[in-house]
Design a protein around this motif. Structure first.
Motif, PDB file in Angstrom:
ATOM      1  N   VAL A 173      16.056  37.172 -38.064  1.00 56.28           N
ATOM      2  CA  VAL A 173      16.630  36.286 -37.050  1.00 56.28           C
ATOM      3  C   VAL A 173      17.471  37.103 -36.072  1.00 56.28           C
ATOM      4  O   VAL A 173      17.428  36.893 -34.852  1.00 56.28           O
ATOM      5  CB  VAL A 173      17.489  35.170 -37.696  1.00 56.28           C
ATOM      6  CG1 VAL A 173      18.328  34.448 -36.651  1.00 56.28           C
ATOM      7  CG2 VAL A 173      16.597  34.177 -38.432  1.00 56.28           C
ATOM      8  N   TRP A 174      18.229  38.068 -36.614  1.00 59.98           N
ATOM      9  CA  TRP A 174      19.039  38.934 -35.755  1.00 59.98           C
ATOM     10  C   TRP A 174      18.142  39.729 -34.805  1.00 59.98           C
ATOM     11  O   TRP A 174      18.417  39.807 -33.595  1.00 59.98           O
ATOM     12  CB  TRP A 174      19.872  39.882 -36.623  1.00 59.98           C
ATOM     13  CG  TRP A 174      20.802  40.746 -35.826  1.00 59.98           C
ATOM     14  CD1 TRP A 174      22.048  40.434 -35.383  1.00 59.98           C
ATOM     15  CD2 TRP A 174      20.531  42.082 -35.361  1.00 59.98           C
ATOM     16  NE1 TRP A 174      22.578  41.487 -34.664  1.00 59.98           N
ATOM     17  CE2 TRP A 174      21.669  42.511 -34.643  1.00 59.98           C
ATOM     18  CE3 TRP A 174      19.444  42.950 -35.483  1.00 59.98           C
ATOM     19  CZ2 TRP A 174      21.746  43.765 -34.041  1.00 59.98           C
ATOM     20  CZ3 TRP A 174      19.518  44.195 -34.890  1.00 59.98           C
ATOM     21  CH2 TRP A 174      20.661  44.599 -34.181  1.00 59.98           C
ATOM     22  N   LEU A 175      17.060  40.319 -35.321  1.00 59.50           N
ATOM     23  CA  LEU A 175      16.141  41.069 -34.463  1.00 59.50           C
ATOM     24  C   LEU A 175      15.510  40.165 -33.411  1.00 59.50           C
ATOM     25  O   LEU A 175      15.371  40.563 -32.243  1.00 59.50           O
ATOM     26  CB  LEU A 175      15.037  41.712 -35.309  1.00 59.50           C
ATOM     27  CG  LEU A 175      15.386  42.997 -36.060  1.00 59.50           C
ATOM     28  CD1 LEU A 175      14.195  43.453 -36.887  1.00 59.50           C
ATOM     29  CD2 LEU A 175      15.829  44.100 -35.109  1.00 59.50           C
ATOM     30  N   LYS A 176      15.128  38.971 -33.815  1.00 63.76           N
ATOM     31  CA  LYS A 176      14.550  38.010 -32.863  1.00 63.76           C
ATOM     32  C   LYS A 176      15.528  37.744 -31.719  1.00 63.76           C
ATOM     33  O   LYS A 176      15.141  37.721 -30.545  1.00 63.76           O
ATOM     34  CB  LYS A 176      14.209  36.705 -33.586  1.00 63.76           C
ATOM     35  CG  LYS A 176      13.593  35.647 -32.688  1.00 63.76           C
ATOM     36  CD  LYS A 176      13.456  34.312 -33.404  1.00 63.76           C
ATOM     37  CE  LYS A 176      14.793  33.605 -33.501  1.00 63.76           C
ATOM     38  NZ  LYS A 176      14.656  32.209 -33.953  1.00 63.76           N
ATOM     39  N   ILE A 216       8.739  36.328 -29.083  1.00 63.77           N
ATOM     40  CA  ILE A 216       7.954  37.401 -28.471  1.00 63.77           C
ATOM     41  C   ILE A 216       7.218  36.894 -27.237  1.00 63.77           C
ATOM     42  O   ILE A 216       7.206  37.547 -26.183  1.00 63.77           O
ATOM     43  CB  ILE A 216       6.957  37.983 -29.498  1.00 63.77           C
ATOM     44  CG1 ILE A 216       7.719  38.759 -30.576  1.00 63.77           C
ATOM     45  CG2 ILE A 216       5.928  38.883 -28.815  1.00 63.77           C
ATOM     46  CD1 ILE A 216       6.846  39.295 -31.684  1.00 63.77           C
ATOM     47  N   ILE A 217       6.602  35.725 -27.349  1.00 63.02           N
ATOM     48  CA  ILE A 217       5.869  35.148 -26.223  1.00 63.02           C
ATOM     49  C   ILE A 217       6.801  34.908 -25.046  1.00 63.02           C
ATOM     50  O   ILE A 217       6.448  35.152 -23.881  1.00 63.02           O
ATOM     51  CB  ILE A 217       5.175  33.832 -26.649  1.00 63.02           C
ATOM     52  CG1 ILE A 217       4.107  34.110 -27.703  1.00 63.02           C
ATOM     53  CG2 ILE A 217       4.577  33.123 -25.450  1.00 63.02           C
ATOM     54  CD1 ILE A 217       3.042  35.070 -27.276  1.00 63.02           C
ATOM     55  N   GLN A 218       8.004  34.444 -25.326  1.00 67.30           N
ATOM     56  CA  GLN A 218       8.982  34.178 -24.274  1.00 67.30           C
ATOM     57  C   GLN A 218       9.307  35.460 -23.501  1.00 67.30           C
ATOM     58  O   GLN A 218       9.395  35.448 -22.261  1.00 67.30           O
ATOM     59  CB  GLN A 218      10.258  33.599 -24.893  1.00 67.30           C
ATOM     60  CG  GLN A 218      11.369  33.311 -23.911  1.00 67.30           C
ATOM     61  CD  GLN A 218      12.615  32.762 -24.604  1.00 67.30           C
ATOM     62  OE1 GLN A 218      12.534  32.070 -25.615  1.00 67.30           O
ATOM     63  NE2 GLN A 218      13.779  33.097 -24.081  1.00 67.30           N
ATOM     64  N   VAL A 219       9.478  36.556 -24.217  1.00 68.74           N
ATOM     65  CA  VAL A 219       9.794  37.822 -23.557  1.00 68.74           C
ATOM     66  C   VAL A 219       8.588  38.334 -22.768  1.00 68.74           C
ATOM     67  O   VAL A 219       8.721  38.778 -21.622  1.00 68.74           O
ATOM     68  CB  VAL A 219      10.256  38.870 -24.587  1.00 68.74           C
ATOM     69  CG1 VAL A 219      10.547  40.206 -23.901  1.00 68.74           C
ATOM     70  CG2 VAL A 219      11.500  38.391 -25.317  1.00 68.74           C
ATOM     71  N   PRO A 224       7.935  42.080 -18.929  1.00 70.93           N
ATOM     72  CA  PRO A 224       8.807  43.241 -19.130  1.00 70.93           C
ATOM     73  C   PRO A 224       8.077  44.547 -18.823  1.00 70.93           C
ATOM     74  O   PRO A 224       6.908  44.539 -18.419  1.00 70.93           O
ATOM     75  CB  PRO A 224       9.152  43.140 -20.622  1.00 70.93           C
ATOM     76  CG  PRO A 224       7.947  42.508 -21.238  1.00 70.93           C
ATOM     77  CD  PRO A 224       7.447  41.521 -20.209  1.00 70.93           C
ATOM     78  N   SER A 225       8.737  45.667 -19.042  1.00 67.59           N
ATOM     79  CA  SER A 225       8.120  46.979 -18.817  1.00 67.59           C
ATOM     80  C   SER A 225       6.931  47.172 -19.754  1.00 67.59           C
ATOM     81  O   SER A 225       6.813  46.511 -20.788  1.00 67.59           O
ATOM     82  CB  SER A 225       9.145  48.088 -19.064  1.00 67.59           C
ATOM     83  OG  SER A 225       9.465  48.162 -20.451  1.00 67.59           O
ATOM     84  N   PHE A 226       6.060  48.111 -19.381  1.00 72.44           N
ATOM     85  CA  PHE A 226       4.848  48.302 -20.183  1.00 72.44           C
ATOM     86  C   PHE A 226       5.186  48.745 -21.607  1.00 72.44           C
ATOM     87  O   PHE A 226       4.482  48.401 -22.549  1.00 72.44           O
ATOM     88  CB  PHE A 226       3.903  49.307 -19.507  1.00 72.44           C
ATOM     89  CG  PHE A 226       4.271  50.748 -19.684  1.00 72.44           C
ATOM     90  CD1 PHE A 226       3.851  51.465 -20.801  1.00 72.44           C
ATOM     91  CD2 PHE A 226       5.052  51.405 -18.735  1.00 72.44           C
ATOM     92  CE1 PHE A 226       4.182  52.793 -20.964  1.00 72.44           C
ATOM     93  CE2 PHE A 226       5.389  52.735 -18.897  1.00 72.44           C
ATOM     94  CZ  PHE A 226       4.959  53.430 -20.013  1.00 72.44           C
ATOM     95  N   LEU A 232       5.910  44.719 -28.272  1.00 73.20           N
ATOM     96  CA  LEU A 232       5.882  43.319 -28.702  1.00 73.20           C
ATOM     97  C   LEU A 232       4.467  42.845 -29.007  1.00 73.20           C
ATOM     98  O   LEU A 232       4.255  42.066 -29.943  1.00 73.20           O
ATOM     99  CB  LEU A 232       6.545  42.428 -27.650  1.00 73.20           C
ATOM    100  CG  LEU A 232       8.038  42.703 -27.437  1.00 73.20           C
ATOM    101  CD1 LEU A 232       8.638  41.683 -26.461  1.00 73.20           C
ATOM    102  CD2 LEU A 232       8.809  42.683 -28.754  1.00 73.20           C
ATOM    103  N   VAL A 233       3.478  43.310 -28.234  1.00 72.58           N
ATOM    104  CA  VAL A 233       2.086  42.966 -28.577  1.00 72.58           C
ATOM    105  C   VAL A 233       1.713  43.651 -29.889  1.00 72.58           C
ATOM    106  O   VAL A 233       0.986  43.079 -30.717  1.00 72.58           O
ATOM    107  CB  VAL A 233       1.118  43.364 -27.446  1.00 72.58           C
ATOM    108  CG1 VAL A 233      -0.330  43.051 -27.859  1.00 72.58           C
ATOM    109  CG2 VAL A 233       1.456  42.614 -26.163  1.00 72.58           C
TER     110      VAL A 233
END
Length: 474
Positions: A173-176, A216-219, A224-226, A232-233
């Motif tokens: 949860v913290w990492l998220k 992840i989808i939200q970010v 974001p940068s490549f 994240l992918v």
């Protein structure tokens, strides 16, 4: 893991574990500076902040070469843990704590097996190994926070025993939350820790349970940068190796988001990881209907067209070539087996409505209007939600039209739409600035209010101001 776990991606995973000293993130850049610091350990002894035993060990350890450090740890692992635990828990100066954590991280990086020393110490003393590090996640100094997080991930991933669920859930949860944090200058470090954690299947399951995919989808949706895209992918790719999770993941809008990442990708490694994830979302899914749904969602999001463009280029990467061949074959197969209802369901669930032929087909609505009631009105609720949240005039036009057609062909449609809040939403678009949205909203409202559909169809097009030419088609 499935055959989709390609050689290049396995190398990427291993590189996370053994990657060396070339700075690739703010954390690593800062760590290079921290390593050049000199700590006056004698001042801590004189100030009675450390004992003589701690002083003698850390003074010698700090100035020892790698081989000497290894010998010191092996000869007295308990003392090693005691010293570093004491330094982490009792020294408050940020600069010194940065140095201690970086030294400890280097020890673990040099030998993964050293994580067991901390586990053994905690077990013998009936403590949990995580508390000293979790405590540091609340510090104001971000380098300390993310260096502690990095050590947590290493112990969690490299130990023989996996992280206990209550600590695992808290850490994930913290990492998220860290990857979602706006303008987080340590985002790459949080992403790297998450990449490591999601190598382990049990950790993937818990991350999914804490709604990690949506984060992840939200970010990714914010472009974001490549490098962040890749990380994240990569996390989604790891998750998709679990067949149960692969079946569920598209409920979080993953395929449309990955389709956008693929179309905008400028780096081959981003293209490669997206293709590998798409492959897993088909190949690792056991339920045939879900495989078909995922494939059709990719088609709906224009993935097949992009794959065909990529296939026409020269690629040196054998994994890219293999994944392209597999995906093109499977997506074409899904198109051949496509029914009009499949096409409609896939399009609605993607949220990317357009004037595909089914929307204007009387036969389609006559045969399938009641299908919008399935699964507790799932499709109808999506249409209503799109009316409520979308800003795209094309999506609003098609959604309003489809709600009108549902009402026209399903006897109780008016009541259902009204109960779901659809009537009010459609009515508000009668004043929309886009003429197509206004037109479709007007027609839908009249279908909601009147029973004589034949009459409406003959009279409304030419009699409403501003609609002499009828609606534009996408």
């Amino acid at each position: 893991m499935s055959s989709g776990e390609s050689s290049h991606l396995i190398e990427d995973l291993e590189r996370l574990s053994s990657a060396g000293q070339i700075p690739t993130s703010k954390l690593q850049e800062h760590a290079e500076v921290v390593r050049r610091n000199n700590v006056n350990w004698k001042s801590y002894l004189q100030g009675q902040m450390i004992s003589n035993d701690v002083y003698l060990f850390i003074e010698k350890f700090d100035h020892a070469k790698q081989e000497e450090r290894t010998a010191m740890i092996n000869s007295n692992p308990t003392l090693f843990v005691k010293v570093f635990r004491h330094l982490m828990e009792d020294i408050s100066r940020d600069q010194t704590l940065q140095y201690v954590l970086t030294m400890l991280d280097d020890v673990l990086q040099a030998d993964k097996a050293k994580v067991e020393i901390f586990k053994d110490f905690a077990r013998k003393n009936k403590e949990n190994v995580w508390q000293p590090f979790f405590h540091l996640l609340d510090r104001d100094d971000k380098f300390i926070v993310y260096q502690a997080s990095r050590i947590i991930a290493k112990i969690a991933c490299w130990s023989k025993d996996q992280m206990e669920r209550k600590f695992l859930q808290s850490y994930l949860v913290w990492l998220k939350d860290q990857i979602k944090m706006p303008n987080n200058e340590y985002l790459l470090s949080a992403g790297r820790s998450l990449q490591m954690m999601l190598r382990i299947n049990n950790y993937r399951i818990v991350f999914y349970e804490v709604d990690g995919v949506s984060a992840i989808i939200q970010v990714l949706a914010n472009k974001p940068s490549f490098q962040v895209q890749y990380q994240l992918v990569f996390c989604l790719w790891c998750l998709s190796h679990n067949s149960t999770l692969a079946e569920k993941m598209n409920s979080g809008n993953i395929i449309p988001t990955l389709a956008d990442v693929l179309s905008d990708a400028v780096k081959e490694k981003v293209t490669r990881i997206v293709l590998a994830t798409f492959r897993n979302l088909i190949e690792n899914v056991e339920e045939e209907s879900v495989r078909q749904e995922h494939a059709l969602s990719m088609v709906q999001c224009k993935v097949l067209k992009h794959l065909e463009l990529l296939d026409g280029r020269q690629h040196q990467d054998e994994d890219v070539i293999a994944d392209l061949k597999y995906l093109i074959e499977k997506l074409n197969e899904s198109v051949r087996n496509l029914s009009s209802l499949d096409e409609y369901v896939t399009e609605v669930k993607s949220g990317r409505l357009e004037w595909s032929p089914v929307h204007r087909s009387d036969r389609f609505w006559h045969e399938n209007a009641a299908q919008l009631n399935e699964n507790n009105y799932e499709l109808l609720k999506i249409l209503v939600r799109l009316l409520d949240t979308s800003k795209d005039p094309l999506v609003l036009s098609v959604a309003a039209h489809d709600i009108g057609e549902y009402v026209r062909h399903y006897p109780r449609g008016k009541n259902v739409v009204e109960q779901l809040g659809g009537k009010q939403l459609v009515m508000q678009y009668m004043m929309h600035t886009d003429p197509n949205v206004k037109y479709e909203a007007l027609i839908a409202v009249q279908k909601l209010m009147v029973h004589n559909w034949e009459y409406i169809g003959k009279t409304v097009d030419m009699k409403q101001p501003g609609f002499a030419a009828g609606p534009r088609r996408a």
